[in-house]
Motif scaffolding. Structure first.
Motif, PDB file in Angstrom:
ATOM      1  N   GLU A   1       0.925  -1.133   0.055  1.00  0.00           N
ATOM      2  CA  GLU A   1      -0.146  -0.070  -0.049  1.00  0.00           C
ATOM      3  C   GLU A   1       0.873   1.286   0.002  1.00  0.00           C
ATOM      4  O   GLU A   1       0.649   1.846  -0.761  1.00  0.00           O
ATOM      5  N   LYS A   2       2.155   1.099   0.968  1.00  0.00           N
ATOM      6  CA  LYS A   2       2.811   2.279   0.938  1.00  0.00           C
ATOM      7  C   LYS A   2       3.717   2.469  -0.527  1.00  0.00           C
ATOM      8  O   LYS A   2       3.687   3.837  -1.198  1.00  0.00           O
TER       9      LYS A   2
ATOM     10  N   THR B   1       3.851   5.472  -5.739  1.00  0.00           N
ATOM     11  CA  THR B   1       4.071   5.585  -7.102  1.00  0.00           C
ATOM     12  C   THR B   1       2.941   6.644  -7.682  1.00  0.00           C
ATOM     13  O   THR B   1       3.043   7.104  -8.902  1.00  0.00           O
ATOM     14  N   LYS B   2       1.820   6.810  -6.751  1.00  0.00           N
ATOM     15  CA  LYS B   2       0.952   7.646  -7.498  1.00  0.00           C
ATOM     16  C   LYS B   2       1.052   9.130  -7.367  1.00  0.00           C
ATOM     17  O   LYS B   2       0.538   9.981  -8.199  1.00  0.00           O
ATOM     18  N   LYS B   3       1.937   9.378  -6.511  1.00  0.00           N
ATOM     19  CA  LYS B   3       2.347  10.754  -6.364  1.00  0.00           C
ATOM     20  C   LYS B   3       3.294  11.331  -7.394  1.00  0.00           C
ATOM     21  O   LYS B   3       3.891  11.093  -8.103  1.00  0.00           O
TER      22      LYS B   3
ATOM     23  N   ARG C   1       2.305   1.677  -3.520  1.00  0.00           N
ATOM     24  CA  ARG C   1       1.178   2.357  -4.334  1.00  0.00           C
ATOM     25  C   ARG C   1       0.973   3.942  -4.221  1.00  0.00           C
ATOM     26  O   ARG C   1       0.985   4.556  -5.091  1.00  0.00           O
ATOM     27  N   ALA C   2       0.987   4.256  -2.877  1.00  0.00           N
ATOM     28  CA  ALA C   2       0.884   5.470  -2.626  1.00  0.00           C
ATOM     29  C   ALA C   2       2.053   6.514  -3.186  1.00  0.00           C
ATOM     30  O   ALA C   2       1.834   7.507  -3.677  1.00  0.00           O
TER      31      ALA C   2
END
Length: 191
Positions: free
Chosen positions: A183-184, A189-191, A186-187
């Motif tokens: 989850e960390k 890579t979204k930024k 993914r967060a």
């Protein structure tokens, strides 16, 4: 028919198509000294062999070999590296040659025309090599073999997959839960 039977039935045909030797057609010619030479085609890069009196075929020695036709073939390591055709001998007096040379205008060097001539020559050479390769029977044999292999692969892909009868445990899984770390990531890579 299962995959093993299919492969077993098609494999001999594939091997025959891919690995059978193509029948080569050779031509014999005589040198001016009476020696018989053999070649597949009289062109640069082709092999030139000497046929001995006992019928033994050996690569032609390095050097120049004059055929009865007048062509001179230069070989290195049994391979034709140069072909020289006979030039007609013109007997003119030196004075006439000098007069002709003086009368001719020396054309200016045109680099664009020279470039086009070179490109045309290279294109012609490439086209002849492609045409020669396309004429070989081996190409059609390779196409057939690829077709057979494609059929086998398509049938393998269409074969229903069976669920494993026993679940194998992952020896690298130590019972660690990586969901929080995923989850960390993914967060980030979204930024």
């Amino acid at each position: 028919m299962n995959i093993s039977e299919l492969v077993g039935s098609k494999l001999p045909e594939i091997k025959k198509l891919l690995f059978s030797e193509a029948e080569e057609k050779f031509e014999d010619a005589k040198l001016v000294d009476g020696t018989i030479v053999r070649y597949e085609s009289l062109e640069i890069g082709a092999a030139l062999s000497v046929v001995g009196e006992d019928g033994e075929v050996v690569p032609a020695p390095d050097g120049e070999h004059e055929l009865e036709s007048g062509d001179i073939v230069r070989t290195e390591g049994g391979v034709i590296v140069e072909i020289m055709s006979p030039e007609p001998v013109e007997e003119e007096a030196e004075e006439e040659v000098e007069e002709e040379m003086a009368a001719e205008e020396v054309a200016a060097f045109d680099p664009e025309a020279f470039k086009l001539d070179i490109m045309d020559s290279v294109a012609t050479l490439i086209q002849s090599e492609v045409a020669k390769f396309a004429k070989t029977e081996k190409v059609s044999d390779i196409e057939k073999a690829v077709g057979l292999i494609t059929d086998i692969v398509e049938k393998m892909a269409a074969t229903p997959k069976e669920e494993p009868s026993k679940k194998v445990s992952n020896p690298f899984n130590k019972g660690i839960d990586y969901t929080e770390m995923v989850e960390k990531m993914r967060a980030i890579t979204k930024k």
